[in-house]
Scaffold this motif. Structure first.
Motif, short mmCIF file in Angstrom:
data_model
loop_
_atom_site.label_atom_id
_atom_site.label_comp_id
_atom_site.label_asym_id
_atom_site.label_seq_id
_atom_site.Cartn_x
_atom_site.Cartn_y
_atom_site.Cartn_z
N GLU A 43 8.83 108.51 62.34
CA GLU A 43 8.17 109.77 62.69
C GLU A 43 7.60 110.45 61.45
N LYS A 44 8.39 110.55 60.41
CA LYS A 44 7.95 111.25 59.20
C LYS A 44 6.88 110.47 58.46
N ALA A 45 6.96 109.14 58.47
CA ALA A 45 5.92 108.33 57.84
C ALA A 45 4.60 108.51 58.58
N LEU A 46 4.65 108.53 59.92
CA LEU A 46 3.43 108.76 60.70
C LEU A 46 2.85 110.14 60.42
N LYS A 47 3.70 111.14 60.29
CA LYS A 47 3.22 112.49 59.98
C LYS A 47 2.61 112.55 58.59
N ALA A 48 3.19 111.83 57.63
CA ALA A 48 2.59 111.76 56.29
C ALA A 48 1.21 111.13 56.37
N TRP A 49 1.09 110.09 57.18
CA TRP A 49 -0.18 109.39 57.34
C TRP A 49 -1.22 110.32 57.96
N VAL A 117 6.46 102.64 56.00
CA VAL A 117 6.70 103.55 54.89
C VAL A 117 5.99 103.05 53.63
N MET A 118 6.08 101.76 53.36
CA MET A 118 5.44 101.19 52.18
C MET A 118 3.91 101.33 52.27
N SER A 119 3.36 101.13 53.44
CA SER A 119 1.91 101.28 53.62
C SER A 119 1.47 102.71 53.34
N VAL A 120 2.25 103.66 53.83
CA VAL A 120 1.90 105.07 53.60
C VAL A 120 2.05 105.39 52.10
N GLU A 121 3.08 104.87 51.45
CA GLU A 121 3.22 105.06 50.00
C GLU A 121 1.97 104.58 49.27
N GLU A 122 1.50 103.39 49.63
CA GLU A 122 0.32 102.83 48.98
C GLU A 122 -0.92 103.68 49.25
N MET A 123 -1.04 104.21 50.47
CA MET A 123 -2.18 105.07 50.79
C MET A 123 -2.19 106.32 49.92
N LEU A 124 -1.02 106.86 49.69
CA LEU A 124 -0.95 108.13 48.95
C LEU A 124 -1.26 107.97 47.47
N VAL A 125 -1.10 106.76 46.94
CA VAL A 125 -1.38 106.58 45.51
C VAL A 125 -2.82 106.15 45.24
N ARG A 126 -3.53 105.69 46.25
CA ARG A 126 -4.94 105.33 46.03
C ARG A 126 -5.84 106.41 46.62
N PRO A 127 -7.00 106.58 46.04
CA PRO A 127 -7.90 107.63 46.53
C PRO A 127 -8.31 107.37 47.98
N ARG A 128 -8.43 108.43 48.72
CA ARG A 128 -8.83 108.34 50.13
C ARG A 128 -10.34 108.11 50.22
N GLU A 129 -10.71 107.13 51.04
CA GLU A 129 -12.13 106.86 51.25
C GLU A 129 -12.68 107.86 52.25
#
Length: 132
Positions: A43-49, A117-129
């Motif tokens: 739930e929290k990972a989805l909310k972060a996403w 969770v790992m996918s969201v971590e990776e998203m947060l460290v790379r710039p958003r397109e």
């Protein structure tokens, strides 16, 4: 820099995932407790996403509804449908005994949540397109 709400929800997801992993390794914990922590991590990972995609996470424990919001904001949750069954652990099995039923495949669910969770971590460290 990550959205502060994304970062907060991700930290909480990481903690819940870590606790669920330890419970499975140590054994002897109630299935409803393991299920609750895995549900909370998802739930929290989805909310972060959702926040990372520029949306506003709704106040909901419904993983299917949260996945829909992610998809509406340009994410792809098609590989996460196995997690929807964890929704029962958010409320129902916290306040009621688990019925006699086959136990969920904890190891597979743990791995799916860990990948989320790992996918969201990776998203947060790379710039958003930019969307478009």
């Amino acid at each position: 820099m990550a959205n502060p709400d994304s970062a907060k929800f991700l930290r909480l997801a990481q903690g819940d995932l870590s606790d669920a992993r330890r419970m499975l390794l140590l054994s002897g914990f109630r299935d409803c407790s393991i299920g609750f922590l895995l549900q909370q991590a998802a739930e929290k990972a989805l909310k972060a996403w959702i926040h990372h995609l520029g949306g506003q996470a709704p106040f909901s424990h419904d993983l299917a509804a949260l996945m829909t919001v992610v998809d509406e904001h340009g994410g792809d949750t098609s590989g996460l449908t196995a997690l929807i069954g964890l929704g029962l652990f958010a409320v129902q099995f916290r306040y009621d005994d688990m019925p006699d039923m086959p136990l969920p495949p904890w190891t597979e669910l743990l791995e799916t949540v860990a990948c989320l969770v790992m996918s969201v971590e990776e998203m947060l460290v790379r710039p958003r397109e930019p969307r478009g």
